[in-house]
Design a protein around this motif. Structure first.
Motif, PDB file in Angstrom:
ATOM      1  N   ASP A  14       0.828  -1.213   0.000  1.00  0.00           N
ATOM      2  CA  ASP A  14       0.000   0.000   0.000  1.00  0.00           C
ATOM      3  C   ASP A  14       0.860   1.260   0.000  1.00  0.00           C
ATOM      4  OD1 ASP A  14      -2.600   1.016  -0.115  1.00  0.00           O
ATOM      5  OD2 ASP A  14      -2.757   1.230   2.057  1.00  0.00           O
ATOM      6  N   THR A  15       2.014   1.208   0.639  1.00  0.00           N
ATOM      7  CA  THR A  15       2.863   2.394   0.750  1.00  0.00           C
ATOM      8  C   THR A  15       3.870   2.504  -0.389  1.00  0.00           C
ATOM      9  OG1 THR A  15       4.365   1.215   2.231  1.00  0.00           O
ATOM     10  CG2 THR A  15       2.659   2.562   3.259  1.00  0.00           C
ATOM     11  N   ALA A  16       4.070   1.446  -1.151  1.00  0.00           N
ATOM     12  CA  ALA A  16       5.066   1.454  -2.225  1.00  0.00           C
ATOM     13  C   ALA A  16       4.689   2.403  -3.357  1.00  0.00           C
ATOM     14  CB  ALA A  16       5.246   0.040  -2.763  1.00  0.00           C
ATOM     15  N   LYS A  17       3.409   2.678  -3.506  1.00  0.00           N
ATOM     16  CA  LYS A  17       2.966   3.459  -4.660  1.00  0.00           C
ATOM     17  C   LYS A  17       2.544   4.886  -4.326  1.00  0.00           C
ATOM     18  CE  LYS A  17      -0.854   0.416  -4.011  1.00  0.00           C
ATOM     19  NZ  LYS A  17      -1.538  -0.726  -4.324  1.00  0.00           N
ATOM     20  N   VAL A  18       2.922   5.379  -3.142  1.00  0.00           N
ATOM     21  CA  VAL A  18       2.518   6.724  -2.734  1.00  0.00           C
ATOM     22  C   VAL A  18       3.728   7.525  -2.249  1.00  0.00           C
ATOM     23  CG1 VAL A  18       0.169   6.018  -2.112  1.00  0.00           C
ATOM     24  CG2 VAL A  18       1.953   5.962  -0.381  1.00  0.00           C
ATOM     25  N   SER A  19       3.509   8.819  -2.037  1.00  0.00           N
ATOM     26  CA  SER A  19       4.585   9.689  -1.545  1.00  0.00           C
ATOM     27  C   SER A  19       4.968   9.286  -0.119  1.00  0.00           C
ATOM     28  CB  SER A  19       4.126  11.138  -1.541  1.00  0.00           C
ATOM     29  OG  SER A  19       3.141  11.346  -0.540  1.00  0.00           O
ATOM     30  N   GLU A  20       6.097   9.783   0.322  1.00  0.00           N
ATOM     31  CA  GLU A  20       6.556   9.476   1.682  1.00  0.00           C
ATOM     32  C   GLU A  20       5.560   9.986   2.717  1.00  0.00           C
ATOM     33  OE1 GLU A  20      10.285  10.472   4.683  1.00  0.00           O
ATOM     34  OE2 GLU A  20      10.535  10.769   2.537  1.00  0.00           O
ATOM     35  N   ASN A  24       3.589   7.645   5.318  1.00  0.00           N
ATOM     36  CA  ASN A  24       3.608   7.843   6.774  1.00  0.00           C
ATOM     37  C   ASN A  24       2.193   7.894   7.342  1.00  0.00           C
ATOM     38  OD1 ASN A  24       6.400   7.844   6.883  1.00  0.00           O
ATOM     39  ND2 ASN A  24       6.558  10.069   6.709  1.00  0.00           N
ATOM     40  N   ALA A  25       1.265   8.484   6.596  1.00  0.00           N
ATOM     41  CA  ALA A  25      -0.131   8.533   7.046  1.00  0.00           C
ATOM     42  C   ALA A  25      -0.732   7.130   7.081  1.00  0.00           C
ATOM     43  CB  ALA A  25      -0.952   9.446   6.139  1.00  0.00           C
ATOM     44  N   ALA A  28       0.744   5.353  10.072  1.00  0.00           N
ATOM     45  CA  ALA A  28       0.138   5.874  11.308  1.00  0.00           C
ATOM     46  C   ALA A  28      -1.276   5.331  11.491  1.00  0.00           C
ATOM     47  CB  ALA A  28       0.124   7.404  11.281  1.00  0.00           C
ATOM     48  N   PHE A  29      -2.041   5.262  10.398  1.00  0.00           N
ATOM     49  CA  PHE A  29      -3.400   4.715  10.477  1.00  0.00           C
ATOM     50  C   PHE A  29      -3.368   3.287  11.005  1.00  0.00           C
ATOM     51  CE2 PHE A  29      -6.629   2.002   8.537  1.00  0.00           C
ATOM     52  CZ  PHE A  29      -7.781   2.607   9.013  1.00  0.00           C
ATOM     53  N   TRP A  30      -2.522   2.451  10.400  1.00  0.00           N
ATOM     54  CA  TRP A  30      -2.470   1.047  10.830  1.00  0.00           C
ATOM     55  C   TRP A  30      -1.911   0.914  12.241  1.00  0.00           C
ATOM     56  CZ3 TRP A  30      -5.657  -2.163   8.959  1.00  0.00           C
ATOM     57  CH2 TRP A  30      -6.111  -2.018   7.657  1.00  0.00           C
ATOM     58  N   GLY A  31      -1.096   1.863  12.664  1.00  0.00           N
ATOM     59  CA  GLY A  31      -0.639   1.870  14.055  1.00  0.00           C
ATOM     60  C   GLY A  31      -1.790   2.123  15.016  1.00  0.00           C
ATOM     61  N   ARG A  32      -2.679   3.066  14.643  1.00  0.00           N
ATOM     62  CA  ARG A  32      -3.866   3.331  15.475  1.00  0.00           C
ATOM     63  C   ARG A  32      -4.785   2.117  15.511  1.00  0.00           C
ATOM     64  NH1 ARG A  32      -3.536   7.982  12.565  1.00  0.00           N
ATOM     65  NH2 ARG A  32      -5.430   7.542  11.377  1.00  0.00           N
ATOM     66  N   VAL A  33      -4.930   1.464  14.360  1.00  0.00           N
ATOM     67  CA  VAL A  33      -5.758   0.257  14.308  1.00  0.00           C
ATOM     68  C   VAL A  33      -5.169  -0.823  15.211  1.00  0.00           C
ATOM     69  CG1 VAL A  33      -6.562  -1.640  12.828  1.00  0.00           C
ATOM     70  CG2 VAL A  33      -6.726   0.727  12.013  1.00  0.00           C
TER      71      VAL A  33
END
Length: 120
Positions: A14-20, A24-25, A28-33
């Motif tokens: 999910d993070t490979a195709k987006v900006s840094e 990070n967002a 952070a989301f999955w950390g809250r989950v």
């Protein structure tokens, strides 16, 4: 594959195709989950009932439909990804989509402390 491996693999894809900043967002989301799951004592990968999704959303402090919908969408994409991997039953995906904002809203109002009125 264990549950944490699924989550790590999904977040990496999910993070490979987006900006840094976006990555990070997402992290952070999955950390809250993960924190909310810890409070509940059960991971998404184990399958949640509708009531457990409501509890998760409550612990994530979702108080607006503008936040609920993208949150459900992000979690839903992960659950569908797990289904594609054969790691989750369809009913657990359906349980998430059965959660409606009015149910969340009613729980928020129930749990808010009431202020005593001043008597003059």
């Amino acid at each position: 594959m264990d549950n944490s491996s699924y989550r790590s693999q999904y977040i990496a894809s999910d993070t490979a195709k987006v900006s840094e900043q976006s990555a990070n967002a997402v992290i952070a989301f999955w950390g809250r989950v993960a924190k909310a799951e810890g409070e509940i004592g059960k991971n998404l990968e184990d399958g949640y009932s509708k009531a457990e999704y409501i509890e998760l959303i409550s612990k994530l402090n979702i108080t607006s439909p503008n936040v609920l919908l993208p949150t459900k969408s992000r979690i839903g994409r992960y659950l569908k990804w797990l289904r594609e991997k054969g790691a989750l039953e369809k009913e657990y995906v359906d349980n998430l989509y059965a959660v409606r904002y009015n149910v969340i809203l009613s729980l928020i109002h129930i749990s808010e402390p009431t202020r005593p009125r001043l008597i003059s």
